[in-house]
Enzyme design. Sequence first.
Site, PDB file in Angstrom:
ATOM      1  N   ASN A 157     -10.457  -2.148   2.553  1.00  0.00           N
ATOM      2  CA  ASN A 157     -10.370  -2.436   1.003  1.00  0.00           C
ATOM      3  C   ASN A 157     -11.290  -2.224   0.258  1.00  0.00           C
ATOM      4  OD1 ASN A 157      -7.426  -3.034   1.315  1.00  0.00           O
ATOM      5  ND2 ASN A 157      -7.863  -5.251   0.940  1.00  0.00           N
ATOM      6  N   HIS A 196       0.785  -1.140   0.023  1.00  0.00           N
ATOM      7  CA  HIS A 196      -0.076  -0.054  -0.013  1.00  0.00           C
ATOM      8  C   HIS A 196       0.884   1.192   0.073  1.00  0.00           C
ATOM      9  CE1 HIS A 196      -4.079  -2.099   0.797  1.00  0.00           C
ATOM     10  NE2 HIS A 196      -3.192  -2.823   1.349  1.00  0.00           N
TER      11      HIS A 196
HETATM   12 FE1  HDD Z   1      -2.881  -4.703   5.481  1.00  0.00          FE
HETATM   13  C1  HDD Z   1      -1.340  -1.681   5.006  1.00  0.00           C
HETATM   14  C2  HDD Z   1      -5.812  -3.429   4.382  1.00  0.00           C
HETATM   15  C3  HDD Z   1      -4.484  -7.722   5.573  1.00  0.00           C
HETATM   16  C4  HDD Z   1      -0.052  -6.004   7.305  1.00  0.00           C
HETATM   17  N1  HDD Z   1      -3.535  -2.814   4.848  1.00  0.00           N
HETATM   18  C5  HDD Z   1      -2.722  -1.720   4.752  1.00  0.00           C
HETATM   19  C6  HDD Z   1      -3.503  -0.557   4.142  1.00  0.00           C
HETATM   20  C7  HDD Z   1      -4.581  -1.134   3.940  1.00  0.00           C
HETATM   21  C8  HDD Z   1      -4.771  -2.324   4.389  1.00  0.00           C
HETATM   22  C9  HDD Z   1      -5.836  -0.291   3.475  1.00  0.00           C
HETATM   23  C10 HDD Z   1      -2.883   0.816   3.823  1.00  0.00           C
HETATM   24  C11 HDD Z   1      -2.899   1.750   5.190  1.00  0.00           C
HETATM   25  C12 HDD Z   1      -2.420   3.005   4.770  1.00  0.00           C
HETATM   26  O1  HDD Z   1      -3.107   3.770   3.823  1.00  0.00           O
HETATM   27  O2  HDD Z   1      -1.460   3.354   5.437  1.00  0.00           O
HETATM   28  N2  HDD Z   1      -4.559  -5.676   5.018  1.00  0.00           N
HETATM   29  C13 HDD Z   1      -5.713  -4.604   4.493  1.00  0.00           C
HETATM   30  C14 HDD Z   1      -6.904  -5.435   4.598  1.00  0.00           C
HETATM   31  C15 HDD Z   1      -6.550  -6.888   4.829  1.00  0.00           C
HETATM   32  C16 HDD Z   1      -5.017  -6.606   5.322  1.00  0.00           C
HETATM   33  C17 HDD Z   1      -8.258  -5.067   4.065  1.00  0.00           C
HETATM   34  C18 HDD Z   1      -7.210  -8.213   4.976  1.00  0.00           C
HETATM   35  C19 HDD Z   1      -8.536  -8.207   5.439  1.00  0.00           C
HETATM   36  N3  HDD Z   1      -2.382  -6.645   6.257  1.00  0.00           N
HETATM   37  C20 HDD Z   1      -3.119  -7.431   6.388  1.00  0.00           C
HETATM   38  C21 HDD Z   1      -2.325  -8.864   7.190  1.00  0.00           C
HETATM   39  C22 HDD Z   1      -1.362  -8.229   7.667  1.00  0.00           C
HETATM   40  C23 HDD Z   1      -1.111  -6.842   7.073  1.00  0.00           C
HETATM   41  C24 HDD Z   1      -3.043 -10.177   6.945  1.00  0.00           C
HETATM   42  C25 HDD Z   1      -0.099  -9.022   8.225  1.00  0.00           C
HETATM   43  C26 HDD Z   1      -0.311  -9.908   8.825  1.00  0.00           C
HETATM   44  N4  HDD Z   1      -1.114  -3.943   5.750  1.00  0.00           N
HETATM   45  C27 HDD Z   1      -0.197  -4.499   6.817  1.00  0.00           C
HETATM   46  C28 HDD Z   1       1.190  -3.741   7.076  1.00  0.00           C
HETATM   47  C29 HDD Z   1       0.703  -2.499   6.517  1.00  0.00           C
HETATM   48  C30 HDD Z   1      -0.543  -2.838   5.691  1.00  0.00           C
HETATM   49  C31 HDD Z   1       2.338  -4.482   6.451  1.00  0.00           C
HETATM   50  C32 HDD Z   1       1.887  -1.959   5.491  1.00  0.00           C
HETATM   51  C33 HDD Z   1       1.895  -0.347   5.750  1.00  0.00           C
HETATM   52  C34 HDD Z   1       0.965  -0.154   7.018  1.00  0.00           C
HETATM   53  O3  HDD Z   1       0.666  -1.642   7.358  1.00  0.00           O
HETATM   54  O4  HDD Z   1       0.872   0.712   7.793  1.00  0.00           O
HETATM   55  O5  HDD Z   1       1.278  -3.794   8.275  1.00  0.00           O
END
Ligand code: HDD
Length: 707
Positions: free
Chosen positions: A158, A84
């Site tokens: 999402n 993202h």
């Molecule tokens: Fe995630 C970012 C949505 C599963 C780990 N995720 C991130 C962002 C969105 C989502 C919209 C961007 C936020 C922003 O604008 O800063 N992610 C989802 C959705 C998921 C999902 C809808 C399933 C239901 N994500 C998911 C899992 C993990 C992560 C299973 C880890 C176990 N997601 C992250 C992250 C991020 C992220 C690596 C990257 C940047 C951040 O968090 O801030 O931690």
Amino acid sequence: MLSGLKKHVVSKDNNKAKDLRGETEYMTGASGLTTDFGVKIADDDNWLRLSNAEDIGPSLLEDHIGREKIHRFDHERIPERVIHARGAGAHGHFRVFDNRAAKWTSAPVLTDPARTTPIFVRFSTVQGSRGSADSVRDVRGFAVKFYTEEGNWDLVGNDIPVFFIQDAIKFPDLVHAVKPEPHNEVPQAQSAHNNFWDYAGLQPESAHMIMWVMSDRGIPRSYRMMQGFGVNTYTLINAENKRVFVKFHMTPELGVHSFVWDEALKLAGQDPDFHRKDLNEAIESGCHPKWTLGIQVIEEKDEHSFDFDILDATKIWPESLVPVQPIGEFCLDRVVEEYFPQTEQVAFCTSHVVPGIGFSDDPLLQGRNFSYFDTQITRLGINWQELPINRPICPVMNHHRDGSSRHRITPGSINYWPNRENIGHPVSPLQGGYAEFNQRVEGIKQRARGAKFQEHYNQAQLFYNSLSDYEKSHLVAALSFELGHCDDHRVYEGYTKLLNNIDFDLAKTVAEKVNGVVPNKPLRVNDGKTESTLSQTHFASKKPTIATRRVAILIADGFNMVEVEAVRAALKSAKATSWIIGPRRGKISSKGTIVSGAGIVADHYFEDQRSTMFDALYIPSGPEHVKSLMVNGRVVHWIREAFGHCKVIGAIGEAVAALNHALEIPELQLSKSETDHVVSSYGVVTAGKYDVASAAVDVLKIAPGPK
Ligand code: HDD
């Protein structure tokens, strides 16, 4: 026509806006340039050095002003989000309609209609880096930060209601597989490569999500025209400490619309910032995008009443079984003033909930609750919650101290609990303290998932069955494109085999295109079940509007000025925007005035914009202007391309011939006489003569359908 928005008071002056204003410093011409420590700078062009009239000598390390400037520059970049990374944000506010949700939750943000809660929303793509294009095929992030009076609540969703995997432990593999391949860092912002489809083929739980991403949902026309979903199952807890399971839905007022694939591909090069600009353009023009927040609720007693597990993030709760109940609405009414401190530094955490909202045992959510906080430490440092965009609007008081880049100053000798002064004491739930729901849990400690988690194809099939014919054909094209980019036969053969679990025809058509495994019989029976809310057509036609749509008006010298002015006025009153595109950026003379020079200044010329950047095309009459348009290859391409992308095209008088010339489609119905006024089934609107009275009607006829 966005009438709902008029009722919605614009709250640019909400508590969060005031909070951020305290941090905002405007650069003015009056005050001079200074160092970071406030000393005025006399020379910003020359490093301090030893030199004489003839020779430049060595630069001196002593120049603290020069050193400061370079130091600051050297450290401007922070790690981009691991996924993202590319996003666009905006400020807004949320309000509930009434207190109908009070039977499920004690959270005032969801129950108190007198409240206006400031929000910040960040939309994003998943795979690409910060500098990648907006229009690529991907999931779109839809993260909302609610600055409530009880603390921040982050709904990190999402534009697709399900996810690729069921268990957070698989997330790093999923992300590694979809991201550019490790040996050559190819491809950027694309899932069309061996590793992703290899992984997807070996992880059948991703089948449902793959159907969504390969459908038109993967290429939205605008962030403003996407649904948003919390995806995971959360819980709501009411004042009597009763709990229900909940899923959050965000439904856009403008309907759900997508690009066609060719358009999205081209835009990635022609205007990589299309979505980012589109969001700002709409907000700045006063058309504030708006969504309804709805919830699906399942009582605790019904947790096991469905043929899917309600804690499985690869499953939807079909709306025919669990209707979405609208409870409030939010709109985005303010663009960010500076990208980095707001859109880049904003940080979301699924673990940030407020009293009245809780988690479930959804194994994906449980892992997310760990991951987000953790990643912010790498990205922003341990004091990331103090950054202006992240800090709550309510008081923060605790004994956390120090760490890199601590901003807050907390006077006093106490930094622990319990203490002799009773400072920073815990607060009972009755006084607003967050209390976890007292959930009874029994089980065996083991690495396992429940029986219903093992079923992966029912809902993938339900989704496929629910699409209209053209949506299905887009899905086939997308799958074929992606698998066509995989050159390892094990990958495209593996995935085409998997598709036969979803639908025989789908598997066969794709396999034939990509040299996959062509099935001769279905692996599973298609039960034919459908769910109307899964197709975009369900949302596209509810309130057709052309508000915020971009219309290109193609003109050359000798165009009919009266028509152009009338059409522009009609478009403006319908809140659409129009852009004059001519043979040059400059004055284009109107009909009969070529000599005297009256006319209109073109916003762009045929080469610097492309039809992909507009929703519709209009060509006025005028014999001279049409003659020069018809011999211009770029204009012919504009018309053909717009038609190919199912755009609405309008033409008057002589311009009808230009359409005929460019399109050469015998069965296309066009007006043949001055009185003829034809709206063809292809969305081409033509009239022999311009009729002011019908202009407004025409404008409404070009309201986009479920493209
Ligand atoms: Fe995630 C970012 C949505 C599963 C780990 N995720 C991130 C962002 C969105 C989502 C919209 C961007 C936020 C922003 O604008 O800063 N992610 C989802 C959705 C998921 C999902 C809808 C399933 C239901 N994500 C998911 C899992 C993990 C992560 C299973 C880890 C176990 N997601 C992250 C992250 C991020 C992220 C690596 C990257 C940047 C951040 O968090 O801030 O931690």
